[in-house]
Design an enzyme around this catalytic site. Structure first.
Site, mmCIF file in Angstrom:
data_model
loop_
_atom_site.group_PDB
_atom_site.id
_atom_site.type_symbol
_atom_site.label_atom_id
_atom_site.label_comp_id
_atom_site.label_asym_id
_atom_site.label_seq_id
_atom_site.Cartn_x
_atom_site.Cartn_y
_atom_site.Cartn_z
ATOM 1 N N ASP A 24 61.275 43.171 61.133
ATOM 2 C CA ASP A 24 61.793 42.182 62.088
ATOM 3 C C ASP A 24 60.845 41.992 63.270
ATOM 4 O OD1 ASP A 24 62.510 44.899 62.795
ATOM 5 O OD2 ASP A 24 63.557 44.011 64.510
ATOM 6 N N GLU A 25 60.897 40.790 63.862
ATOM 7 C CA GLU A 25 60.257 40.485 65.151
ATOM 8 C C GLU A 25 58.795 40.935 65.205
ATOM 9 O OE1 GLU A 25 64.112 40.509 68.050
ATOM 10 O OE2 GLU A 25 63.243 42.451 67.571
HETATM 11 N N1 IFG Z 1 66.979 42.380 67.773
HETATM 12 C C1 IFG Z 1 66.154 43.512 67.332
HETATM 13 C C2 IFG Z 1 66.726 44.879 67.577
HETATM 14 C C3 IFG Z 1 67.499 44.977 68.886
HETATM 15 C C4 IFG Z 1 68.539 43.873 68.915
HETATM 16 C C5 IFG Z 1 69.469 44.034 70.108
HETATM 17 C C6 IFG Z 1 67.049 43.187 65.077
HETATM 18 C C7 IFG Z 1 66.795 43.242 63.593
HETATM 19 C C8 IFG Z 1 67.831 42.547 68.931
HETATM 20 N N2 IFG Z 1 65.948 43.386 65.877
HETATM 21 O O1 IFG Z 1 68.169 43.006 65.509
HETATM 22 O O2 IFG Z 1 65.663 45.832 67.611
HETATM 23 O O3 IFG Z 1 66.641 44.916 69.988
HETATM 24 O O4 IFG Z 1 70.571 43.168 70.011
#
Ligand code: IFG
Length: 532
Positions: free
Chosen positions: A346-347
């Protein structure tokens, strides 16, 4: 005083000729009586079959068939059913104070009998729980079905059963038959132990508390920018350096391999399977601070204790990155008996798309070679996901083309839409604690959604199940874990298990769980939509 009639004897003091347990422990059990015991009154606070969460597929009460558990009651197990038998003994002994011996045997006279149907499919979680005057019979096609039935049985005892100390009272179960099976095979919880670290005991309590609602997977988010939480042989600085922090600058921590194995074993004793996650190639600052050689410029960045995301990336072009990935994946797989290994994805905002794809082209085969099915956050759907791979959808949009493409080609989708399942979200806007980027998620929001209708083109037959992640940027204590998790976890558990989900009915059953959660010392949130 109603004298309990069980198994043709009264449960009065031994003067009535009922041998004490010690005597029974040596002499053979009295022959199964031919006469059926007299009906037993159901105590006021004994739950009804239909009170169970998640709602069972069918529950047929038989009011004259209530069963009284007594100090004479055994738990008889056949081959392959001991684990669930031990679980029942474990959770029922403290409050009842009964020996509840787990004995090999084929009868349930005055006790509980666990049976495994011959040639059952190990994936088949269906079970049949029959409570009758002369004994309880739980039968299933697999171990996981027995655990599901055992969780139901636990909920059919009064809330007092959840207290840690012995309660001197009648322990009567409502008579009848429950026939049940899950809608989805994967009902998961996720605990982020990277942003804030939580020790083995906290994780074990989490497992026990979510398992009682038939949550059968616990995904552990073991590494991120702020912390690395699992010992890896050959990479000691991951824990010497990478584990020494957490959000806000706390002391952090990590699991030794032995502690990780202890968590896995405990989860198995509750019928829960661990899914370990090492997030890659993004969310890797803790690894990058630990080893300068993992960075493209050969320089280790400073440790990071804030809460931004998307700024880190493993160095895609360096061979050492793949030695690292392979060691991590191989060792994690060796310690994890479950079928899944989560690879994150992710991200990865600091990884070029072409590099991202190249990275997973090298790393995903490592997961398969280690004998595991990869799960990745849905961004990895743009990579070559193996046939056995699972795409975990986590955002709030109602369509995602790469996820849909993977689903169309047979990859299963695990649904974690943040606006329905993210337990780090506030229950209500007015709450001072919790995240809000996905909107407020109260219990009703976590309950009233349909996993096969959240994403365009990802429908029936494509959804593996549901999972409720608890990210811990803002969660620092076990009380906060409990408040953010309960009672929304019960909502997610029912969405994953039950076919009929009606909020008006669920909210009543949920209100009745308050006593159980209080007895378990769970600091749950009294959501304003529930008639507590
Ligand atoms: N998105 C990030 C998480 C966390 C989350 C907090 C995902 C897959 C926001 N990645 O959710 O690491 O920071 O709500």
């Amino acid at each position: 005083m109603v004298s309990l009639v069980v198994n043709g004897c009264t449960d009065d003091p031994p003067t009535q000729g009922v041998p004490s347990v010690s005597a029974q422990a040596t002499s053979p059990r009295p022959a199964t009586p031919t006469t059926t015991p007299e009906p037993v009154r159901l105590p006021e606070d004994a739950p009804a079959l239909s009170d169970v969460i998640p709602a069972p597929e069918s529950a047929r009460p038989a009011k004259d068939d209530n069963f009284a558990l007594t100090k004479q009651s055994d738990i008889s197990v056949a081959d392959g059913t001991r684990a669930a038998g031990d679980y029942l003994a474990d959770v029922l002994r403290p409050a009842t104070g009964f020996p509840l011996r787990v004995v090999s045997g084929e009868d349930n006279a005055g006790g509980i009998q666990l049976l495994l149907r011959e040639g059952g499919d190990p994936q088949d979680e269906s079970y049949r729980l029959e409570v009758a005057r002369d004994g309880v019979t739980l039968s299933a096609a697999s171990q996981s079905g027995l655990f599901a039935g055992a969780h139901t049985l636990r909920q059919l005892l009064p809330a007092d059963v959840e207290r840690g100390e012995t309660v001197d009272r009648e322990w009567v179960l409502a008579g009848g038959v429950v026939e049940d099976q899950p809608r989805f095979g994967y009902r998961g919880a996720m605990l982020d132990v990277a942003r804030h670290f939580f020790g083995v005991d906290v994780v074990k309590r989490y497992i026990d508390r979510v398992a009682q609602y038939k949550v059968n997977y616990l995904h552990l988010h073991l590494a991120d920018d702020q912390g690395w939480r699992i010992e890896i042989d050959g990479w000691p600085r991951l824990t010497e350096v990478g584990a020494r922090n957490e959000v806000g600058g706390g002391k952090g921590g990590f699991y030794t391999k032995q502690q990780y194995r202890e968590i896995v074993a405990y989860a198995q004793s509750r019928g829960v399977t661990i899914v370990p996650e090492i997030d890659m190639p993004g969310h890797t600052n803790a690894a990058l601070t630990s080893y300068a050689k993992l960075n493209c410029d050969g320089t280790a960045p400073p440790t990071y204790t804030d809460t931004k995301v998307g700024f880190s990336s493993l160095c895609i072009d360096k061979p050492v990155t793949y030695d690292f990935a392979n060691d991590v994946i191989t060792q994690l797989a060796e310690m994890t008996p479950g079928p899944y290994l989560h690879i994150g994805g992710d991200e990865a905002n600091s990884t070029k798309d072409a590099d991202y794809r190249a990275f997973f082209d090298k790393v995903l085969p490592m997961v398969v070679k280690a004998g595991k099915r990869p799960i990745g956050w849905h961004e990895y759907a743009k990579a070559n996901v193996p046939r056995s791979g699972v795409v975990q959808y986590w955002r709030i949009e109602t369509a995602d083309a790469p996820t849909r493409r993977q689903a169309d080609s047979g990859r299963r989708v695990l649904m974690s839409p943040a606006d329905k399942t993210y337990l780090d979200m506030k229950y209500e806007e007015s709450n001072p604690w919790g995240n809000s980027w996905a909107g407020a998620v109260d219990v009703r929001t976590a309950y009233e959604w349909e996993p096969t209708k959240e994403l365009a083109g990802v429908g029936d037959g494509m959804v593996l199940g549901v999972e409720a992640p608890l990210w811990t940027e803002l969660v620092t204590t076990e009380d906060e874990i409990e408040r953010m998790t309960f009672p929304r976890m019960q909502a997610i558990a029912e969405v994953g298990w039950s076919t009929q989900t009606k909020w008006a009915d669920f909210r009543q059953r949920l209100a009745a769980q308050a006593e159980r959660m209080t007895a378990q010392d769970i600091a749950f949130h009294r959501d304003s939509g529930v008639p507590w």
